[in-house]
Design a protein around this motif. Structure first.
Motif: not given
Length: 207
Positions: A12-14, A44-49, A61-67, A69-75
């Motif tokens: 959702x963040x992506x 908020x979703x970054x903290x919540x997930x 493992x997929x979540x650990x990879x994606x999280x 990536x989503x943060x860096x893209x948004x920033x």
């Protein structure tokens, strides 16, 4: 592959990234509020997930990879919007420092993972402080530099801009500091890996 709730929140963040870009440029007086709100919801979703994954043991493992990536893209996208909305040399420098550091640290972590030493470059306390300052700064700046900020909001927007500008400068300094800490932690392993590579090359040459 089964997608867990934390991973859906990360996805959702992506999805919110193009929404942020679209809203930022809409020709309406509320876009500054909406842009900041979208970024705040993403934070908020970054903290919540992360909380849900730890609380209910839903790590993957997929979540650990994606999280990250989503943060860096948004920033990165938020920084690009802010620099476009307020195109000054200093703002470009702060954005370049933050984005450049993220690329460098990501590459460093990948290298350390390859040699089995990733644990040495885990997120430190200063990294969390940097992230908090960075999120506050981006919220303030998205609110104050949106192209269609209404006239009645200019005074408030100016005050918020100054808060965001100074906070982003602090976040950039902390970004450099934490990056140097990661490099210092990884340096012995990098030197050892380089030494082993030279020894292996020498052994192959003499074989």
């Amino acid at each position: 592959m089964k997608l867990t709730l934390p991973t859906w929140l990360t996805l959702l963040r992506i999805v919110m990234i193009p929404v942020l870009v679209l809203v930022f440029y809409l020709p309406y007086k509320w876009t500054n509020f909406a842009s900041a709100a979208i970024f705040g919801l993403a934070a908020l979703t970054d903290w919540l997930d992360g909380w849900i994954a730890r609380r209910y043991d839903l790590q993957s493992a997929f979540g650990a990879f994606l999280d990250p990536v989503a943060d860096k893209l948004m920033v990165a996208v938020a920084l690009f919007l802010i620099v476009q909305g307020h195109p000054t040399a200093w703002m470009a420098v702060w954005a370049a420092v933050i984005v450049g550091r993220e690329i460098a640290v990501s590459a460093l972590r990948e290298w350390m993972a390859e040699i089995g030493q990733r644990a040495k470059v885990r997120v430190a306390v200063i990294g969390k402080v940097k992230t908090t300052a960075q999120m506050i700064a981006l919220l303030c700046l998205l609110y104050s530099v949106a192209p269609h900020t209404p006239m009645q909001d200019i005074w408030m927007g100016t005050q918020v801009f100054h808060i965001g500008d100074w906070t982003l400068a602090i976040a950039s300094i902390l970004t450099l500091w934490s990056g140097l800490q990661y490099l210092h932690a990884a340096w012995p392993s990098l030197r050892e890996d380089e030494r082993l590579a030279r020894e292996n090359a020498k052994a192959k040459k003499n074989a």
